[in-house]
Design a protein around this motif. Structure first.
Motif, PDB file in Angstrom:
ATOM      1  N   ASP A  40       8.577  -5.877  84.255  1.00 32.03           N
ATOM      2  CA  ASP A  40       8.555  -5.286  85.585  1.00 32.03           C
ATOM      3  C   ASP A  40       9.053  -3.841  85.547  1.00 32.03           C
ATOM      4  O   ASP A  40       8.439  -2.956  86.155  1.00 32.03           O
ATOM      5  N   TRP A  41      10.147  -3.596  84.847  1.00 28.08           N
ATOM      6  CA  TRP A  41      10.663  -2.225  84.749  1.00 28.08           C
ATOM      7  C   TRP A  41       9.710  -1.317  83.973  1.00 28.08           C
ATOM      8  O   TRP A  41       9.598  -0.127  84.271  1.00 28.08           O
ATOM      9  N   ALA A  42       9.003  -1.868  83.007  1.00 27.49           N
ATOM     10  CA  ALA A  42       8.009  -1.061  82.281  1.00 27.49           C
ATOM     11  C   ALA A  42       6.936  -0.560  83.244  1.00 27.49           C
ATOM     12  O   ALA A  42       6.539   0.608  83.197  1.00 27.49           O
ATOM     13  N   ARG A  43       6.477  -1.424  84.132  1.00 28.42           N
ATOM     14  CA  ARG A  43       5.465  -1.019  85.119  1.00 28.42           C
ATOM     15  C   ARG A  43       6.026  -0.007  86.114  1.00 28.42           C
ATOM     16  O   ARG A  43       5.329   0.917  86.530  1.00 28.42           O
ATOM     17  N   ARG A  44       7.284  -0.170  86.502  1.00 31.73           N
ATOM     18  CA  ARG A  44       7.899   0.757  87.453  1.00 31.73           C
ATOM     19  C   ARG A  44       8.080   2.160  86.867  1.00 31.73           C
ATOM     20  O   ARG A  44       7.918   3.155  87.572  1.00 31.73           O
ATOM     21  N   GLY A  51       0.591  -3.591  80.126  1.00 33.91           N
ATOM     22  CA  GLY A  51       0.868  -4.842  79.427  1.00 33.91           C
ATOM     23  C   GLY A  51       0.568  -4.718  77.947  1.00 33.91           C
ATOM     24  O   GLY A  51       0.211  -3.650  77.461  1.00 33.91           O
ATOM     25  N   GLY A  52       0.723  -5.807  77.234  1.00 31.06           N
ATOM     26  CA  GLY A  52       0.447  -5.812  75.798  1.00 31.06           C
ATOM     27  C   GLY A  52       1.563  -6.477  75.010  1.00 31.06           C
ATOM     28  O   GLY A  52       2.524  -7.007  75.570  1.00 31.06           O
ATOM     29  N   LEU A  53       1.428  -6.425  73.711  1.00 35.69           N
ATOM     30  CA  LEU A  53       2.375  -7.042  72.794  1.00 35.69           C
ATOM     31  C   LEU A  53       3.668  -6.231  72.733  1.00 35.69           C
ATOM     32  O   LEU A  53       3.643  -4.998  72.715  1.00 35.69           O
ATOM     33  N   MET A  66      13.704  -4.911  73.624  1.00 37.48           N
ATOM     34  CA  MET A  66      12.279  -5.155  73.456  1.00 37.48           C
ATOM     35  C   MET A  66      11.572  -3.807  73.555  1.00 37.48           C
ATOM     36  O   MET A  66      12.020  -2.935  74.303  1.00 37.48           O
ATOM     37  N   ALA A  67      10.483  -3.642  72.799  1.00 38.34           N
ATOM     38  CA  ALA A  67       9.723  -2.387  72.858  1.00 38.34           C
ATOM     39  C   ALA A  67       8.240  -2.688  72.688  1.00 38.34           C
ATOM     40  O   ALA A  67       7.862  -3.557  71.895  1.00 38.34           O
ATOM     41  N   PRO A  68       7.390  -1.959  73.427  1.00 37.77           N
ATOM     42  CA  PRO A  68       5.941  -2.161  73.290  1.00 37.77           C
ATOM     43  C   PRO A  68       5.489  -1.873  71.863  1.00 37.77           C
ATOM     44  O   PRO A  68       5.956  -0.922  71.239  1.00 37.77           O
ATOM     45  N   ALA A  69       4.572  -2.687  71.383  1.00 37.31           N
ATOM     46  CA  ALA A  69       4.085  -2.533  70.013  1.00 37.31           C
ATOM     47  C   ALA A  69       2.997  -1.474  69.896  1.00 37.31           C
ATOM     48  O   ALA A  69       2.818  -0.893  68.830  1.00 37.31           O
ATOM     49  N   THR A  70       2.278  -1.198  70.965  1.00 39.75           N
ATOM     50  CA  THR A  70       1.076  -0.382  70.835  1.00 39.75           C
ATOM     51  C   THR A  70       1.139   0.990  71.483  1.00 39.75           C
ATOM     52  O   THR A  70       0.251   1.798  71.269  1.00 39.75           O
ATOM     53  N   LEU A  71       2.151   1.280  72.267  1.00 36.09           N
ATOM     54  CA  LEU A  71       2.203   2.576  72.928  1.00 36.09           C
ATOM     55  C   LEU A  71       2.679   3.660  71.971  1.00 36.09           C
ATOM     56  O   LEU A  71       3.536   3.423  71.140  1.00 36.09           O
ATOM     57  N   GLY A  72       2.135   4.862  72.127  1.00 39.66           N
ATOM     58  CA  GLY A  72       2.679   6.025  71.432  1.00 39.66           C
ATOM     59  C   GLY A  72       3.718   6.643  72.335  1.00 39.66           C
ATOM     60  O   GLY A  72       4.557   5.952  72.904  1.00 39.66           O
TER      61      GLY A  72
END
Length: 138
Positions: A40-44, A51-53, A66-72
């Protein structure tokens, strides 16, 4: 302030086969709400987040994030403190996990959740993007 190697908080990625157990062991009965708050905070904080892994990391001081696997690098913006800048996916993950833990600690008043926040905050202060992370959570 310089930190000696023995004082550094180290992170380690949680292997896929252990992911199911890591949040329950670190957040107890609040693990499902805690994980949901991270997303939720990632979207905010990032309008580009769709979304994603996510990778899970444990910290040598007992914390986690936790950290997104695919974002630069991503644009992060929070209107409540005026923060608006770019940061890497790892730093973004630390920021959203800190926001989620803060939110969860306010809801639960659970000392374990509060400890997890402070453990991650200690790691964040040593991160290569510490200045940016700390500005984002201020």
């Amino acid at each position: 302030m310089l930190t000696s190697d023995q004082d550094r908080v180290l992170s380690a990625v949680v292997p896929d086969e252990l992911r199911l157990n890591v949040l329950p062991s670190l957040l107890g009965r609040h693990y499902a709400v805690g994980e949901s708050l991270v997303y939720d905070w990632a979207r905010r904080l990032c309008t580009a987040y769709q979304g994603g892994l996510w990778h899970f990391f444990t910290l040598s001081n007992g914390g986690f994030y936790m950290a997104p696997a695919t974002l630069g690098r991503v644009a992060v913006r929070w209107h409540m403190n005026g923060y608006n800048d770019m940061m890497g996916a790892d730093a973004f993950g630390i920021v959203v996990t800190l926001y989620a833990l803060c939110h969860l600690s306010e809801k639960t008043r659970d000392d374990t959740v509060i400890d997890r926040y402070h453990q991650l905050r200690e790691f964040a202060a040593q991160h290569v993007e510490a200045v940016n992370i700390l500005r984002a959570i201020d």
